[in-house]
Scaffold this motif. Sequence first.
Motif, PDB file in Angstrom:
ATOM      1  N   ILE A  27       0.826  -1.209   0.000  1.00 20.15           N
ATOM      2  CA  ILE A  27       0.000   0.000   0.000  1.00 20.15           C
ATOM      3  C   ILE A  27       0.864   1.265   0.000  1.00 20.15           C
ATOM      4  CG2 ILE A  27      -1.907  -1.183   1.147  1.00 20.15           C
ATOM      5  CD1 ILE A  27      -1.230   0.374   3.692  1.00 20.15           C
ATOM      6  N   ASN A  28       2.124   1.133   0.417  1.00 17.89           N
ATOM      7  CA  ASN A  28       3.009   2.302   0.425  1.00 17.89           C
ATOM      8  C   ASN A  28       3.609   2.617  -0.939  1.00 17.89           C
ATOM      9  OD1 ASN A  28       2.643   3.065   3.070  1.00 17.89           O
ATOM     10  ND2 ASN A  28       4.379   1.907   3.846  1.00 17.89           N
ATOM     11  N   LEU A  29       3.298   1.810  -1.946  1.00 17.64           N
ATOM     12  CA  LEU A  29       3.724   2.153  -3.308  1.00 17.64           C
ATOM     13  C   LEU A  29       3.123   3.488  -3.742  1.00 17.64           C
ATOM     14  CD1 LEU A  29       3.495  -1.312  -5.121  1.00 17.64           C
ATOM     15  CD2 LEU A  29       5.580   0.003  -4.654  1.00 17.64           C
ATOM     16  N   ILE A  30       1.866   3.725  -3.356  1.00 17.01           N
ATOM     17  CA  ILE A  30       1.231   4.995  -3.720  1.00 17.01           C
ATOM     18  C   ILE A  30       1.845   6.140  -2.938  1.00 17.01           C
ATOM     19  CG2 ILE A  30      -0.655   4.969  -2.022  1.00 17.01           C
ATOM     20  CD1 ILE A  30      -0.994   5.946  -5.730  1.00 17.01           C
ATOM     21  N   CYS A  31       2.383   5.854  -1.744  1.00 19.78           N
ATOM     22  CA  CYS A  31       3.063   6.885  -0.956  1.00 19.78           C
ATOM     23  C   CYS A  31       4.368   7.290  -1.627  1.00 19.78           C
ATOM     24  CB  CYS A  31       3.340   6.381   0.458  1.00 19.78           C
ATOM     25  SG  CYS A  31       1.854   5.971   1.379  1.00 19.78           S
ATOM     26  N   ILE A  32       5.064   6.314  -2.206  1.00 15.87           N
ATOM     27  CA  ILE A  32       6.285   6.623  -2.964  1.00 15.87           C
ATOM     28  C   ILE A  32       5.938   7.527  -4.142  1.00 15.87           C
ATOM     29  CG2 ILE A  32       8.115   5.646  -4.413  1.00 15.87           C
ATOM     30  CD1 ILE A  32       8.052   3.158  -2.650  1.00 15.87           C
ATOM     31  N   SER A  33       4.864   7.182  -4.840  1.00 17.71           N
ATOM     32  CA  SER A  33       4.447   7.981  -5.991  1.00 17.71           C
ATOM     33  C   SER A  33       4.041   9.390  -5.572  1.00 17.71           C
ATOM     34  CB  SER A  33       3.281   7.284  -6.693  1.00 17.71           C
ATOM     35  OG  SER A  33       2.987   7.889  -7.926  1.00 17.71           O
ATOM     36  N   HIS A  34       3.345   9.492  -4.437  1.00 16.03           N
ATOM     37  CA  HIS A  34       2.981  10.816  -3.906  1.00 16.03           C
ATOM     38  C   HIS A  34       4.231  11.623  -3.567  1.00 16.03           C
ATOM     39  CE1 HIS A  34       1.231  13.973  -1.498  1.00 16.03           C
ATOM     40  NE2 HIS A  34       1.817  13.523  -0.407  1.00 16.03           N
ATOM     41  N   GLY A  35       5.219  10.964  -2.960  1.00 16.33           N
ATOM     42  CA  GLY A  35       6.478  11.639  -2.640  1.00 16.33           C
ATOM     43  C   GLY A  35       7.196  12.143  -3.876  1.00 16.33           C
ATOM     44  N   ILE A  36       7.141  11.370  -4.946  1.00 14.82           N
ATOM     45  CA  ILE A  36       7.760  11.812  -6.205  1.00 14.82           C
ATOM     46  C   ILE A  36       7.127  13.121  -6.668  1.00 14.82           C
ATOM     47  CG2 ILE A  36       8.054  11.274  -8.662  1.00 14.82           C
ATOM     48  CD1 ILE A  36       8.299   8.333  -7.877  1.00 14.82           C
ATOM     49  N   GLY A  37       5.809  13.202  -6.526  1.00  9.69           N
ATOM     50  CA  GLY A  37       5.124  14.432  -6.922  1.00  9.69           C
ATOM     51  C   GLY A  37       5.567  15.633  -6.109  1.00  9.69           C
ATOM     52  N   ILE A  38       5.848  15.424  -4.805  1.00  9.87           N
ATOM     53  CA  ILE A  38       6.318  16.515  -3.952  1.00  9.87           C
ATOM     54  C   ILE A  38       7.741  16.912  -4.336  1.00  9.87           C
ATOM     55  CG2 ILE A  38       6.884  17.183  -1.587  1.00  9.87           C
ATOM     56  CD1 ILE A  38       4.759  15.169  -0.648  1.00  9.87           C
ATOM     57  N   GLY A  39       8.625  15.909  -4.418  1.00 13.88           N
ATOM     58  CA  GLY A  39      10.024  16.196  -4.690  1.00 13.88           C
ATOM     59  C   GLY A  39      10.269  16.745  -6.081  1.00 13.88           C
ATOM     60  N   TRP A  40       9.543  16.228  -7.046  1.00 11.81           N
ATOM     61  CA  TRP A  40       9.704  16.665  -8.435  1.00 11.81           C
ATOM     62  C   TRP A  40       9.401  18.148  -8.591  1.00 11.81           C
ATOM     63  CZ3 TRP A  40       5.554  18.444 -11.399  1.00 11.81           C
ATOM     64  CH2 TRP A  40       5.788  18.640 -12.743  1.00 11.81           C
ATOM     65  N   LEU A  41       8.446  18.634  -7.797  1.00 13.50           N
ATOM     66  CA  LEU A  41       8.028  20.028  -7.931  1.00 13.50           C
ATOM     67  C   LEU A  41       9.151  20.999  -7.577  1.00 13.50           C
ATOM     68  CD1 LEU A  41       5.446  21.765  -8.513  1.00 13.50           C
ATOM     69  CD2 LEU A  41       5.206  21.936  -6.027  1.00 13.50           C
ATOM     70  N   SER A  42      10.019  20.627  -6.633  1.00 16.09           N
ATOM     71  CA  SER A  42      11.033  21.558  -6.140  1.00 16.09           C
ATOM     72  C   SER A  42      11.984  22.039  -7.242  1.00 16.09           C
ATOM     73  CB  SER A  42      11.814  20.914  -4.993  1.00 16.09           C
ATOM     74  OG  SER A  42      12.797  21.784  -4.503  1.00 16.09           O
ATOM     75  N   PRO A  43      12.682  21.154  -7.961  1.00 16.64           N
ATOM     76  CA  PRO A  43      13.539  21.648  -9.047  1.00 16.64           C
ATOM     77  C   PRO A  43      12.755  22.181 -10.247  1.00 16.64           C
ATOM     78  CG  PRO A  43      13.604  19.249  -8.968  1.00 16.64           C
ATOM     79  CD  PRO A  43      12.845  19.707  -7.762  1.00 16.64           C
ATOM     80  N   ILE A  44      11.562  21.636 -10.470  1.00 18.23           N
ATOM     81  CA  ILE A  44      10.772  22.053 -11.627  1.00 18.23           C
ATOM     82  C   ILE A  44      10.246  23.478 -11.459  1.00 18.23           C
ATOM     83  CG2 ILE A  44       8.560  21.666 -12.783  1.00 18.23           C
ATOM     84  CD1 ILE A  44      10.811  19.945 -13.835  1.00 18.23           C
ATOM     85  N   LEU A  45       9.872  23.859 -10.221  1.00 17.48           N
ATOM     86  CA  LEU A  45       9.365  25.211  -9.999  1.00 17.48           C
ATOM     87  C   LEU A  45      10.397  26.265 -10.391  1.00 17.48           C
ATOM     88  CD1 LEU A  45       7.294  25.191  -6.674  1.00 17.48           C
ATOM     89  CD2 LEU A  45       6.477  25.619  -8.994  1.00 17.48           C
ATOM     90  N   ARG A  46      11.669  26.005 -10.062  1.00 15.50           N
ATOM     91  CA  ARG A  46      12.723  26.973 -10.426  1.00 15.50           C
ATOM     92  C   ARG A  46      12.831  27.085 -11.942  1.00 15.50           C
ATOM     93  NH1 ARG A  46      17.896  27.438  -9.436  1.00 15.50           N
ATOM     94  NH2 ARG A  46      18.334  25.220  -9.620  1.00 15.50           N
ATOM     95  N   LYS A  47      12.688  25.968 -12.637  1.00 12.77           N
ATOM     96  CA  LYS A  47      12.775  25.987 -14.105  1.00 12.77           C
ATOM     97  C   LYS A  47      11.569  26.709 -14.712  1.00 12.77           C
ATOM     98  CE  LYS A  47      15.386  21.642 -14.319  1.00 12.77           C
ATOM     99  NZ  LYS A  47      15.376  20.223 -14.764  1.00 12.77           N
ATOM    100  N   LEU A  48      10.393  26.473 -14.115  1.00 15.50           N
ATOM    101  CA  LEU A  48       9.181  27.087 -14.658  1.00 15.50           C
ATOM    102  C   LEU A  48       9.139  28.599 -14.437  1.00 15.50           C
ATOM    103  CD1 LEU A  48       6.464  24.460 -13.628  1.00 15.50           C
ATOM    104  CD2 LEU A  48       7.364  24.887 -15.915  1.00 15.50           C
ATOM    105  N   GLN A  49       9.971  29.097 -13.516  1.00 22.21           N
ATOM    106  CA  GLN A  49      10.038  30.544 -13.288  1.00 22.21           C
ATOM    107  C   GLN A  49      11.116  31.216 -14.135  1.00 22.21           C
ATOM    108  OE1 GLN A  49       9.715  31.660  -8.872  1.00 22.21           O
ATOM    109  NE2 GLN A  49      10.020  29.457  -8.732  1.00 22.21           N
TER     110      GLN A  49
END
Length: 462
Positions: A27-49
């Motif tokens: 059941i924690n597979l979806i938690c890993i996927s959720h974490g990817i969504g959180i972590g991915w946003l950090s470097p991507i936000l700088r690029k999108l700005q």
Amino acid sequence: MLIKFLEQPNCLLNQRNRYQLLATMLINLICISHGIGIGWLSPILRKLQSDESPLNFQLSISEVSWVGSAVGLGALVGNALMGLLLPRIGSRLCLLLVAIPHSCLWLLVYFAEGAEYLFIGRFLAGVSCGSIYISHPIFLSEISDAKIRGSLGAMLMLSVNVGILLGYILGTHLAYHIVPFVVLIFPIIYFISTLLIIRDSPMHLIRKGKYKEAEQSFRYYKNIKDSDQLGALTEFEEMKQTLTQSDKNSDKVTLKDFLTRPALKAYCSAVVLLIVNQFSGLYAMVNYMSDIFALSGSSMDPDTCTIIIGIVQILGTCATTVLCDIWGRRILLVVSSAGVAFSLTCFGLFTYYAQWYDLSEWSWVPLFFMSLYIFLGNIGLVGCFFVLLVEMFPVKIRARAASISIAICSLFVFIMLIIFPLCMDRWGVPATMWSCAGITALGFIFFIFFLKETKGKSMLED
């Protein structure tokens, strides 16, 4: 020696605990996927700005704060939905539903043509997140033995942090439009494995009057064979009798049930835990980690520092998984809050003096104190959060009170995510860090003098 270790009741690989561990990992597979969504946003936000945005538009500071905070609004919806659905349709169906809004996030990320796509995607990620943080802790508390419940519960945040590290790496090294295809593998595997392997908890089935199915579920998660018939029946009958008696009036929960002495004490602890968990900045900083390092005065590459922080975060939750059922929840929260307050104060001091002096020779200092902050924050304030939040409430109001608490937490997530980038922009990094440190220091005092230990507590008692 190995055999003796595996036979210990608090060993996750003990024969009795193996199916509980398997269910937790699946059941924690979806938690890993959720974490990817959180972590991915950090470097991507700088690029999108920046001018190097992978999309045909750039985000303003205001849009960044709304995209970042949308997960908090979505979590409120997820909390409400899961609070309504969980007692009615059971944990298995609820666990399956979690995968749907999360999958929609990555489709919207891929087809994004404006900030509104990302906002809606993050909102749906929040719906999934809010559902996870209610369904998973309650489900795990109902299938796990008391001696390993803390370790299994802490694995939720360990899985999220593994995902955050993967998100940092994917966001830094993979092209924007490739990431969604990679990440969608996780919710697909999660959905299939939950459909085929996970069963409803025996507690839920007893409450629904499905006693035969409940016994089968009990045997499954406790890994009890026919040769253990007498012991299995005795333990199951005790659970059945306790739940049947306590649930006779469960549909008639009144205001008086929420105003008992144990309930009022639990509210005080829950409020402090919620405030310190969010306003220590631990969740917000993970979302904006690359921006924080870019503004810290360090000359080190922000994305590299962010990946290192992701590794440290995993080490912190690994420590929680090992220590939660050995040292207890209270001591971990005391150490965690003290360390967080100290680390943030030092980080703020460096960024303050970096505005006036050349500290390039000391560029490792922000990384060191941020690593210390993340590690110590995760061993208690993050790692023990959901475990303690479920355990502290009286049994009759536990599900409702935990759901309400997590909904309030989601509101705090929204507030913190929307104001954090604005605070850094207007106040500066030092003042923002010191504010978070002050709140955490007050929590440290409360944990020392007032927090009640819940290690080893039965889920059938107040």
